[in-house]
Design a protein around this motif. Structure first.
Motif, PDB file in Angstrom:
ATOM      1  N   ARG A 141       5.853  -1.512  26.174  1.00 61.14           N
ATOM      2  CA  ARG A 141       6.493  -2.363  26.584  1.00 61.14           C
ATOM      3  C   ARG A 141       7.115  -2.106  27.703  1.00 61.14           C
ATOM      4  O   ARG A 141       7.741  -2.830  28.679  1.00 61.14           O
ATOM      5  CB  ARG A 141       8.060  -2.488  25.267  1.00 61.14           C
ATOM      6  N   ARG A 142       7.077  -1.140  28.306  1.00 56.75           N
ATOM      7  CA  ARG A 142       7.940  -0.555  30.027  1.00 56.75           C
ATOM      8  C   ARG A 142       7.134  -1.297  30.386  1.00 56.75           C
ATOM      9  O   ARG A 142       6.827  -1.530  31.715  1.00 56.75           O
ATOM     10  CB  ARG A 142       7.934   1.025  29.994  1.00 56.75           C
ATOM     11  N   ASP A 143       5.970  -0.784  30.687  1.00 52.88           N
ATOM     12  CA  ASP A 143       4.681  -1.837  31.676  1.00 52.88           C
ATOM     13  C   ASP A 143       4.859  -3.371  31.881  1.00 52.88           C
ATOM     14  O   ASP A 143       4.678  -4.267  33.228  1.00 52.88           O
ATOM     15  CB  ASP A 143       3.566  -1.331  31.212  1.00 52.88           C
ATOM     16  N   LEU A 144       5.293  -4.217  30.516  1.00 51.23           N
ATOM     17  CA  LEU A 144       5.315  -5.276  30.306  1.00 51.23           C
ATOM     18  C   LEU A 144       6.248  -5.806  31.095  1.00 51.23           C
ATOM     19  O   LEU A 144       6.396  -6.587  31.864  1.00 51.23           O
ATOM     20  CB  LEU A 144       5.466  -5.514  29.013  1.00 51.23           C
ATOM     21  N   ILE A 145       7.682  -5.113  30.470  1.00 56.11           N
ATOM     22  CA  ILE A 145       8.886  -5.055  31.598  1.00 56.11           C
ATOM     23  C   ILE A 145       9.095  -5.222  32.814  1.00 56.11           C
ATOM     24  O   ILE A 145       9.478  -5.867  33.704  1.00 56.11           O
ATOM     25  CB  ILE A 145      10.337  -5.043  30.682  1.00 56.11           C
TER      26      ILE A 145
ATOM     27  N   GLY B 269      28.565   3.655  36.161  1.00 63.10           N
ATOM     28  CA  GLY B 269      29.721   3.682  37.351  1.00 63.10           C
ATOM     29  C   GLY B 269      29.514   3.056  38.758  1.00 63.10           C
ATOM     30  O   GLY B 269      28.741   2.347  38.356  1.00 63.10           O
ATOM     31  N   ALA B 270      30.126   3.440  39.401  1.00 67.44           N
ATOM     32  CA  ALA B 270      30.632   2.827  40.598  1.00 67.44           C
ATOM     33  C   ALA B 270      29.031   2.291  41.361  1.00 67.44           C
ATOM     34  O   ALA B 270      29.052   1.053  41.905  1.00 67.44           O
ATOM     35  CB  ALA B 270      31.844   2.556  40.947  1.00 67.44           C
ATOM     36  N   HIS B 271      28.526   2.882  41.377  1.00 65.94           N
ATOM     37  CA  HIS B 271      26.913   2.971  41.638  1.00 65.94           C
ATOM     38  C   HIS B 271      25.743   2.987  41.261  1.00 65.94           C
ATOM     39  O   HIS B 271      24.428   2.539  41.682  1.00 65.94           O
ATOM     40  CB  HIS B 271      26.755   5.010  42.374  1.00 65.94           C
ATOM     41  N   GLY B 272      26.386   1.716  40.335  1.00 68.17           N
ATOM     42  CA  GLY B 272      25.325   1.353  39.568  1.00 68.17           C
ATOM     43  C   GLY B 272      25.124  -0.723  39.699  1.00 68.17           C
ATOM     44  O   GLY B 272      24.893  -1.374  39.570  1.00 68.17           O
ATOM     45  N   GLU B 273      26.544  -0.743  40.984  1.00 68.86           N
ATOM     46  CA  GLU B 273      26.621  -2.068  41.043  1.00 68.86           C
ATOM     47  C   GLU B 273      25.156  -2.341  41.765  1.00 68.86           C
ATOM     48  O   GLU B 273      24.873  -1.766  42.927  1.00 68.86           O
ATOM     49  CB  GLU B 273      27.735  -1.970  42.047  1.00 68.86           C
ATOM     50  N   GLY B 274      24.700  -3.723  41.607  1.00 68.76           N
ATOM     51  CA  GLY B 274      23.456  -4.226  42.383  1.00 68.76           C
ATOM     52  C   GLY B 274      22.769  -4.232  41.585  1.00 68.76           C
ATOM     53  O   GLY B 274      20.991  -4.292  41.352  1.00 68.76           O
ATOM     54  N   TYR B 275      22.636  -3.741  39.799  1.00 69.82           N
ATOM     55  CA  TYR B 275      21.781  -3.265  38.977  1.00 69.82           C
ATOM     56  C   TYR B 275      22.220  -3.925  37.698  1.00 69.82           C
ATOM     57  O   TYR B 275      23.056  -3.597  37.121  1.00 69.82           O
ATOM     58  CB  TYR B 275      21.126  -1.860  38.979  1.00 69.82           C
ATOM     59  N   ILE B 276      21.258  -4.146  37.254  1.00 72.03           N
ATOM     60  CA  ILE B 276      21.502  -4.306  35.807  1.00 72.03           C
ATOM     61  C   ILE B 276      20.178  -3.552  34.968  1.00 72.03           C
ATOM     62  O   ILE B 276      19.359  -2.880  34.784  1.00 72.03           O
ATOM     63  CB  ILE B 276      21.459  -5.621  34.961  1.00 72.03           C
ATOM     64  N   ARG B 277      21.297  -2.894  33.380  1.00 68.88           N
ATOM     65  CA  ARG B 277      19.809  -2.251  32.903  1.00 68.88           C
ATOM     66  C   ARG B 277      19.563  -3.365  31.856  1.00 68.88           C
ATOM     67  O   ARG B 277      20.348  -3.222  30.422  1.00 68.88           O
ATOM     68  CB  ARG B 277      20.634  -1.106  32.278  1.00 68.88           C
ATOM     69  N   LEU B 278      18.662  -2.955  31.059  1.00 66.66           N
ATOM     70  CA  LEU B 278      17.364  -3.562  30.158  1.00 66.66           C
ATOM     71  C   LEU B 278      17.028  -2.608  29.456  1.00 66.66           C
ATOM     72  O   LEU B 278      16.220  -1.811  29.812  1.00 66.66           O
ATOM     73  CB  LEU B 278      16.673  -4.679  30.824  1.00 66.66           C
ATOM     74  N   SER B 279      17.528  -2.252  28.063  1.00 67.81           N
ATOM     75  CA  SER B 279      17.091  -1.737  27.097  1.00 67.81           C
ATOM     76  C   SER B 279      15.738  -2.460  25.906  1.00 67.81           C
ATOM     77  O   SER B 279      15.703  -3.946  25.989  1.00 67.81           O
ATOM     78  CB  SER B 279      18.332  -1.495  26.093  1.00 67.81           C
ATOM     79  N   TYR B 280      14.028  -1.398  26.343  1.00 72.00           N
ATOM     80  CA  TYR B 280      13.153  -2.376  26.006  1.00 72.00           C
ATOM     81  C   TYR B 280      12.920  -1.747  24.579  1.00 72.00           C
ATOM     82  O   TYR B 280      11.514  -1.623  24.449  1.00 72.00           O
ATOM     83  CB  TYR B 280      12.083  -2.236  27.312  1.00 72.00           C
ATOM     84  N   ALA B 281      14.134  -1.586  24.012  1.00 69.20           N
ATOM     85  CA  ALA B 281      13.082  -0.870  22.926  1.00 69.20           C
ATOM     86  C   ALA B 281      13.480  -2.034  22.267  1.00 69.20           C
ATOM     87  O   ALA B 281      14.556  -2.883  21.320  1.00 69.20           O
ATOM     88  CB  ALA B 281      14.690  -0.107  22.025  1.00 69.20           C
ATOM     89  N   ASN B 282      12.653  -3.526  21.795  1.00 64.63           N
ATOM     90  CA  ASN B 282      12.409  -4.818  21.485  1.00 64.63           C
ATOM     91  C   ASN B 282      10.759  -4.921  21.210  1.00 64.63           C
ATOM     92  O   ASN B 282      10.683  -4.423  22.202  1.00 64.63           O
ATOM     93  CB  ASN B 282      13.412  -5.604  22.054  1.00 64.63           C
ATOM     94  N   SER B 283      10.506  -6.192  20.727  1.00 63.21           N
ATOM     95  CA  SER B 283       8.984  -5.861  20.625  1.00 63.21           C
ATOM     96  C   SER B 283       8.843  -6.652  22.175  1.00 63.21           C
ATOM     97  O   SER B 283       9.424  -7.026  22.692  1.00 63.21           O
ATOM     98  CB  SER B 283       8.993  -7.222  19.619  1.00 63.21           C
ATOM     99  N   LEU B 284       7.782  -6.412  21.899  1.00 58.46           N
ATOM    100  CA  LEU B 284       6.565  -7.244  23.145  1.00 58.46           C
ATOM    101  C   LEU B 284       6.688  -8.915  23.495  1.00 58.46           C
ATOM    102  O   LEU B 284       7.531  -9.166  24.233  1.00 58.46           O
ATOM    103  CB  LEU B 284       5.476  -7.167  23.199  1.00 58.46           C
ATOM    104  N   GLU B 285       7.112  -9.689  22.104  1.00 54.54           N
ATOM    105  CA  GLU B 285       6.832 -11.019  22.031  1.00 54.54           C
ATOM    106  C   GLU B 285       8.417 -10.912  22.542  1.00 54.54           C
ATOM    107  O   GLU B 285       8.973 -11.736  23.349  1.00 54.54           O
ATOM    108  CB  GLU B 285       7.504 -11.339  21.225  1.00 54.54           C
TER     109      GLU B 285
END
Ligand SMILES: Cc1ncc(COP(=O)(O)O)c(C=O)c1O
Length: 395
Positions: A297-301, A355-371
């Protein structure tokens, strides 16, 4: 009601509020792909569930000693001792309802008002929150993409003052997926001795590493003089709802943590302690399978994110989060995250939730199916293209 002033200094956790918003949209009939919450989508392995049933049928339904039953503390200590070739026993283990209470209660045992507490930013929100709550000065250690979200040791050194009492470290890291090297960790441990501070070392993702194996700070000589290792079952064994974690620490701290447990929880749930021992010592094939799936999943995302115009994403080395850079859109991270939920039906978190230094980024959890990950990537591509071309102006 007049609340204590410190209560206003506690922070929340965006994962839970974004989840609530996503559920609201779902109730209105919208389809939402959940990439916001940090929990494995797998079921808890069968052997662990069976052991919990056995425990419930065999009187593990009563109070236990506050640090956990001696037998299970010994069992958790043996797990760490065998895994890292160290010599721990039950006196070094305090079992708690999750890793989060280990963080909170250890901070309570160590931090005094006016202390300085260095913490990773972006980083797991509980660190900054508890430091502020206890009246300490929370000093951010900025994790930078160009450094693969590792600490810059020289920068870290520049943050240490005579008031530095505690440092939070997390590797593999939430939200960036970055991992510190053995050398990094040994250097930080040396700094702790030299400058007389303590380390809360959060190793909850220690089994979810993709390239190099995890180096535990427990392997550093005399580690427990200054380091408390935070471990837990939530991530490795897909046991988030069981609430089970533990501290590995020196005996003196273990006694204080036990007293905090007496006051706050009485004890961790009895049957989960038993099932937790089965998790650590029983068949590990499900863990291996989960990590292999996470890797696919990591590789795909990561590949998919890097194909979206305006997005770039470094390869996470551990945990199950991607932390792409979305600065090119010229919008706040919260605006991008809200837009993706509304426009693409993809729930994710703004980097600033960490935290403030995460500005400019988003977090995606890939604990979900490949589909679902592929579907989310397609929808994000479409929505972000609109944004790039000015066909959508974030209202
Ligand atoms: C870095 C980190 N530490 C601790 C925790 C808390 O885990 P638990 O469910 O065991 O309380 C999390 C959960 O997201 C985490 O990401």
């Amino acid at each position: 009601m007049k609340f204590a002033e410190r209560i206003n200094r506690l922070g929340g956790e965006a994962a839970f509020s974004v989840l609530a918003k996503a559920r609201e949209l779902e109730a209105q009939g919208r389809e939402i792909i959940h990439l916001e919450i940090g929990e494995p989508d797998f079921d808890t392995p069968r052997n662990i569930i069976d052991k919990a049933h056995w425990a419930l049928d065999n009187q593990c339904t009563h109070y236990t000693p506050s640090a956990g039953a001696m037998e299970w503390r010994e069992s958790y200590a043996r797990y760490l001792s065998e895994r890292y070739n160290v010599d721990l026993d039950y006196r070094n283990i305090v079992i708690m309802p999750g890793a989060k209470p280990v963080i909170f209660l250890t901070a309570l045992a160590l931090i005094e008002e006016g202390d300085e507490v260095v913490y990773p930013n972006p980083g797991y929100p509980a660190y900054e929150s508890v430091a502020n709550f206890l009246g300490a000065k929370a000093v951010p250690m900025i994790l930078r993409e160009e450094n693969n979200f590792r600490f810059d040791i020289d920068e870290l050194k520049s943050l240490i003052t005579p008031k530095t009492k505690l440092m939070f470290i997390n590797s593999p890291q939430n939200p960036t997926g970055g991992m510190l090297t053995r050398k990094d960790l040994e250097t930080i441990a040396e700094l702790a001795v030299e400058h007389d501070f303590y380390i809360i070392m959060d190793e909850i993702y220690s089994r979810i590493c993709y390239e190099e194996p995890h180096f535990s700070t427990l392997q550093i000589p005399n580690a427990l003089d200054r380091i408390v290792v935070v471990e837990g079952h939530s991530k490795t064994y897909a046991m988030t709802g069981w609430r089970l974690g533990y501290a590995a620490c020196n005996e003196a701290l273990a006694e204080h943590l036990t007293l905090l447990m007496v006051n706050a929880n009485s004890c961790p749930a009895a049957f989960t302690q038993v099932a937790g021992a089965e998790a650590l010592h029983g068949d590990q094939s499900d863990v291996d399978k989960m990590v292999a799936r996470f890797k696919m999943r990591r590789d795909l995302i990561v590949k998919g994110l890097n194909e979206i115009e305006g997005v770039s994403c470094t390869m996470p080395k551990g945990a199950f989060y991607a932390f792409p850079n979305v600065k090119s859109f010229g919008k706040k991270a919260t605006e991008i995250a809200d837009y993706l939920m509304e426009e693409a039906g993809v729930a994710c978190l703004a980097g600033t939730s960490f935290g403030a230094h995460g500005e400019g980024y988003i977090r995606l959890s890939y604990a979900n199916s490949l589909e679902n990950i592929q579907k989310a990537l397609d929808k994000m591509q479409e929505a972000l293209a609109k944004l790039k071309e000015g066909r959508h102006a974030l209202v």
